[in-house]
Design a protein around this motif. Structure first.
Motif, PDB file in Angstrom:
ATOM      1  N   LYS A 122     -22.275  51.315 -10.146  1.00  0.00           N
ATOM      2  CA  LYS A 122     -23.489  50.870  -9.759  1.00  0.00           C
ATOM      3  C   LYS A 122     -23.755  49.230  -9.585  1.00  0.00           C
ATOM      4  O   LYS A 122     -24.637  48.957  -8.446  1.00  0.00           O
ATOM      5  CB  LYS A 122     -24.500  51.329 -10.937  1.00  0.00           C
TER       6      LYS A 122
ATOM      7  N   LYS B   8     -19.530  61.359  -6.149  1.00  0.00           N
ATOM      8  CA  LYS B   8     -20.161  62.539  -6.853  1.00  0.00           C
ATOM      9  C   LYS B   8     -21.697  62.738  -6.343  1.00  0.00           C
ATOM     10  O   LYS B   8     -22.240  61.720  -5.739  1.00  0.00           O
ATOM     11  CB  LYS B   8     -20.506  62.215  -8.250  1.00  0.00           C
TER      12      LYS B   8
ATOM     13  N   SER C 247     -25.601  62.556  -6.336  1.00  0.00           N
ATOM     14  CA  SER C 247     -26.185  61.784  -7.302  1.00  0.00           C
ATOM     15  C   SER C 247     -27.708  61.528  -6.740  1.00  0.00           C
ATOM     16  O   SER C 247     -27.983  61.622  -5.466  1.00  0.00           O
ATOM     17  CB  SER C 247     -25.462  60.434  -7.162  1.00  0.00           C
TER      18      SER C 247
ATOM     19  N   SER D 140     -29.856  59.017  -6.820  1.00  0.00           N
ATOM     20  CA  SER D 140     -30.128  57.666  -6.614  1.00  0.00           C
ATOM     21  C   SER D 140     -29.433  57.278  -5.147  1.00  0.00           C
ATOM     22  O   SER D 140     -29.509  56.212  -4.765  1.00  0.00           O
ATOM     23  CB  SER D 140     -30.015  56.730  -7.646  1.00  0.00           C
TER      24      SER D 140
HETATM   25  P1  ATP Z   1     -28.589  58.637 -10.881  1.00  0.00           P
HETATM   26  O1  ATP Z   1     -28.077  59.000  -9.535  1.00  0.00           O
HETATM   27  O2  ATP Z   1     -29.725  57.927 -10.796  1.00  0.00           O
HETATM   28  O3  ATP Z   1     -27.606  58.036 -11.817  1.00  0.00           O
HETATM   29  P2  ATP Z   1     -27.613  61.187 -11.561  1.00  0.00           P
HETATM   30  O4  ATP Z   1     -28.073  62.333 -10.357  1.00  0.00           O
HETATM   31  O5  ATP Z   1     -26.219  60.874 -11.615  1.00  0.00           O
HETATM   32  O6  ATP Z   1     -28.856  60.319 -11.419  1.00  0.00           O
HETATM   33  P3  ATP Z   1     -28.213  61.816 -14.245  1.00  0.00           P
HETATM   34  O7  ATP Z   1     -29.752  61.615 -14.744  1.00  0.00           O
HETATM   35  O8  ATP Z   1     -27.651  60.255 -14.451  1.00  0.00           O
HETATM   36  O9  ATP Z   1     -27.969  62.053 -12.913  1.00  0.00           O
HETATM   37  O10 ATP Z   1     -27.456  62.579 -15.142  1.00  0.00           O
HETATM   38  C1  ATP Z   1     -28.170  63.566 -15.630  1.00  0.00           C
HETATM   39  C2  ATP Z   1     -26.956  64.974 -15.990  1.00  0.00           C
HETATM   40  O11 ATP Z   1     -26.584  65.452 -14.872  1.00  0.00           O
HETATM   41  C3  ATP Z   1     -25.881  64.230 -16.731  1.00  0.00           C
HETATM   42  O12 ATP Z   1     -25.754  65.000 -17.905  1.00  0.00           O
HETATM   43  C4  ATP Z   1     -25.015  64.211 -15.864  1.00  0.00           C
HETATM   44  O13 ATP Z   1     -23.610  64.317 -16.281  1.00  0.00           O
HETATM   45  C5  ATP Z   1     -25.142  65.260 -15.027  1.00  0.00           C
HETATM   46  N1  ATP Z   1     -24.964  65.257 -13.536  1.00  0.00           N
HETATM   47  C6  ATP Z   1     -25.112  64.066 -12.593  1.00  0.00           C
HETATM   48  N2  ATP Z   1     -24.619  64.301 -11.453  1.00  0.00           N
HETATM   49  C7  ATP Z   1     -23.635  65.343 -11.588  1.00  0.00           C
HETATM   50  C8  ATP Z   1     -22.929  65.825 -10.625  1.00  0.00           C
HETATM   51  N3  ATP Z   1     -22.636  65.540  -9.262  1.00  0.00           N
HETATM   52  N4  ATP Z   1     -22.062  66.936 -11.345  1.00  0.00           N
HETATM   53  C9  ATP Z   1     -22.234  67.319 -12.326  1.00  0.00           C
HETATM   54  N5  ATP Z   1     -23.019  67.001 -13.101  1.00  0.00           N
HETATM   55  C10 ATP Z   1     -23.812  65.645 -12.896  1.00  0.00           C
END
Ligand code: ATP
Length: 350
Positions: free
Chosen positions: A133, A215, A217, A219
């Motif tokens: 990040k 991954k 995501s 954001s």
């Molecule tokens: P950001 O992009 O804002 O960091 P994020 O999409 O990565 O957000 P979080 O809110 O940080 O999601 O995570 C919420 C839950 O979703 C966590 O348990 C995280 O491990 C899971 N998670 C997030 N992205 C993935 C993914 N690509 N595959 C599996 N699990 C995920």
């Protein structure tokens, strides 16, 4: 008075639950945008299962985490309600789970300070999410550096024993385990060992549809990189059609060498409950172009009821606010007890 009574009631309930099962679940999700399929498989599906089997379950919309990177205040508040609606639509039941907003429970930030005083800069600097990040930020905010300490506080303030997370959070959970152990040895036994619950199937880490080395995501600026849980049938089809694959046309499972098509197979497994081998068998005779249409259809079948329920709930913001208010009161009553014990053990109170 009401709050006090409520507190007694929760304390008794949670004691009951703990004495029968000795287990407490905690997990959190950031209100950084619309929830996507990675969140669904990495977290939400398991969250719904756990509320049926574990007596004491807390799920938090971790808004303090979300402001570690800049957020537009008006959009942030809307996102908090949208995530709440989406969680309810996915099956989180406020009668069975405590669903709450992190910033309404001040003990998260208070315990994070104590834990931060026990954490070294070297340990935090090595964590992968910080590296990832901060790579795109010129002036790195302190919040993004100490994010995993706040995450440890989120877990420990409820003395959680089970933490369902996606694979991306494993190292952060190891920090929480380390801090629990360190605190216990330094000040006296207070925190149980928080165990990670990670999917052992191929959905543990869904990848970006545009760049399968990353991954999926919330954001990530390109919305085509993910399937949101509220995407319409047309949008799902368009995103899946544009998902990056490779020059081979056969549908084969090879996450290392063919991450794009394997990511679609992983999503398809999550949607159908089948294994990658079964999916590949079913897809024999299809090229990746035709296979994408099958995947889009399977996604839409699962997401349609979630999308419709989310939209229905979003029409009633006061209802969503009330759910969070009630949940935050219940969470506070547990967190207050832990914080009082921490203060005594550390010597901040007598
Ligand atoms: P950001 O992009 O804002 O960091 P994020 O999409 O990565 O957000 P979080 O809110 O940080 O999601 O995570 C919420 C839950 O979703 C966590 O348990 C995280 O491990 C899971 N998670 C997030 N992205 C993935 C993914 N690509 N595959 C599996 N699990 C995920």
């Amino acid at each position: 008075f009401l709050k006090r009574n409520h507190h007694l009631c929760i304390s008794r309930n949670s004691l009951c639950n703990i004495s029968t099962s000795m287990e407490r679940v905690f997990s959190g999700i950031q209100p950084t945008g619309t929830l996507h399929l990675g969140n669904y498989f990495g977290a939400l599906k398991k969250w719904v299962e756990l509320q049926e089997t574990c007596g004491s379950v807390l799920y938090s919309i971790v808004d303090l985490h979300s402001i570690t990177l800049p957020q537009d205040p008006k959009i942030l508040h809307r996102n908090i309600l949208e995530v709440t609606a989406c969680l309810l639509a996915c099956g989180i039941n406020p009668q069975k789970s405590i669903l709450f907003q992190q910033s309404k429970v001040s003990q998260h930030a208070e315990l994070a300070w104590v834990l931060g005083c026990m954490t070294t800069m070297a340990r935090l600097g090595h964590l992968p999410q910080f590296k990832e990040k901060s790579a795109s930020v010129k002036d790195i905010p302190l919040g993004i550096f100490v994010y995993p300490v706040l995450q440890s506080a989120d877990i420990l303030v409820y003395k959680a024993t089970k933490v369902p997370v996606g694979e991306d959070q494993l190292q952060h959970l190891q920090l929480a385990q380390h801090l629990a152990k360190l605190f216990n040895s330094k000040y006296g036994k207070l925190f149980p060992h928080p165990k990670a619950l990670i999917n052992d199937d191929c959905t543990a880490r869904l990848r970006s549809l545009r760049d399968p080395t990353k991954k999926m995501s919330k954001s990530e600026p390109d919305p085509k990189s993910r399937i949101d849980l509220t995407d319409s049938e047309e949008v799902i089809l368009e995103k899946v059609k544009k998902a990056v694959t490779d020059f081979e046309s056969a549908v084969t499972w090879d996450p290392k060498n063919r991450p794009g098509v394997s990511n679609l197979i992983a999503i398809h497994c999550g949607m159908t409950g089948k294994t990658p081998e079964e999916i590949v068998q079913d897809a024999q005779g299809l090229d990746t172009g035709k296979y994408k249409l099958v995947v889009a259809d399977a996604i839409n079948k699962v997401l349609q009821p979630i999308r419709e329920e989310t939209m229905r709930l979003l029409k009633d913001p006061p209802f969503l606010e009330q759910i969070l208010e009630d949940g935050s009161m219940k969470a506070s009553s547990i967190a207050e007890d832990t914080w009082e014990s921490v203060r005594k053990l550390v010597g901040l109170s007598s």
